[in-house]
Design a protein around this motif. Structure first.
Motif, short mmCIF file in Angstrom:
data_model
loop_
_atom_site.label_atom_id
_atom_site.label_comp_id
_atom_site.label_asym_id
_atom_site.label_seq_id
_atom_site.Cartn_x
_atom_site.Cartn_y
_atom_site.Cartn_z
N LYS A 74 0.62 -1.44 -0.22
CA LYS A 74 0.12 -0.52 -0.05
C LYS A 74 0.83 0.85 0.10
CE LYS A 74 -2.80 -0.08 3.54
NZ LYS A 74 -3.95 -0.32 4.37
N ILE A 92 -5.78 3.68 0.60
CA ILE A 92 -6.05 2.65 0.12
C ILE A 92 -6.48 1.64 1.29
CG2 ILE A 92 -4.79 1.16 -1.21
CD1 ILE A 92 -2.54 2.87 -1.97
N LYS A 94 -7.05 -2.48 1.29
CA LYS A 94 -6.37 -3.84 0.56
C LYS A 94 -6.67 -5.05 1.45
CE LYS A 94 -2.66 -5.93 -1.84
NZ LYS A 94 -3.08 -6.18 -3.40
N THR A 105 -8.59 -4.10 -3.93
CA THR A 105 -7.62 -2.95 -3.84
C THR A 105 -8.63 -1.88 -3.52
OG1 THR A 105 -5.81 -3.98 -3.51
CG2 THR A 105 -5.50 -1.50 -3.54
#
Length: 117
Positions: A74, A92, A94, A105
């Protein structure tokens, strides 16, 4: 200015490159969707053999390794998105399912993705 299709193709390559750098293995296939201010990437991965072996020995240790590898991914992916594409990335998310070998993601931007293109 690239088209949305050209952007997605470039992003697929970039995602695979970062994945290869961190995990030493590329993805089998991936799909990128743009939804407003979000990039959504779903990818089929091959499990890193050493992590699969480690999981059989001690699943807690392999989960911890997965956590830190994803955290590193990330960070590197965000840096790439900012430096290469000029995105203002808010966050982000994920996750990876080792059994299914699938990851998801979600990249959340400050504004609509198309505004950057």
């Amino acid at each position: 200015m690239p088209s949305l299709g050209e952007f997605k193709q470039g992003l697929i390559k970039d995602y695979n490159d970062v994945n290869n750098r961190i995990f030493g293995i590329g993805v089998v296939r991936q799909k990128v969707d743009v939804v407003g201010d979000k990039l959504i990437i779903v990818a089929l991965h091959k499990r890193v053999p050493s992590l699969a072996y480690l999981s059989a020995l001690n699943s807690n240790v392999s989960e911890l390794a997965d956590h830190y590898l994803i955290k590193g991914f990330k960070n590197e992916f965000k840096q790439l998105l900012v430096e290469k594409y000029g995105f203002d990335v808010m966050t982000i998310f994920k996750d990876y399912d080792a059994e299914a070998e699938l990851s998801a993601t979600v990249v959340v931007m400050q504004k609509d993705v198309r505004d950057y293109l």
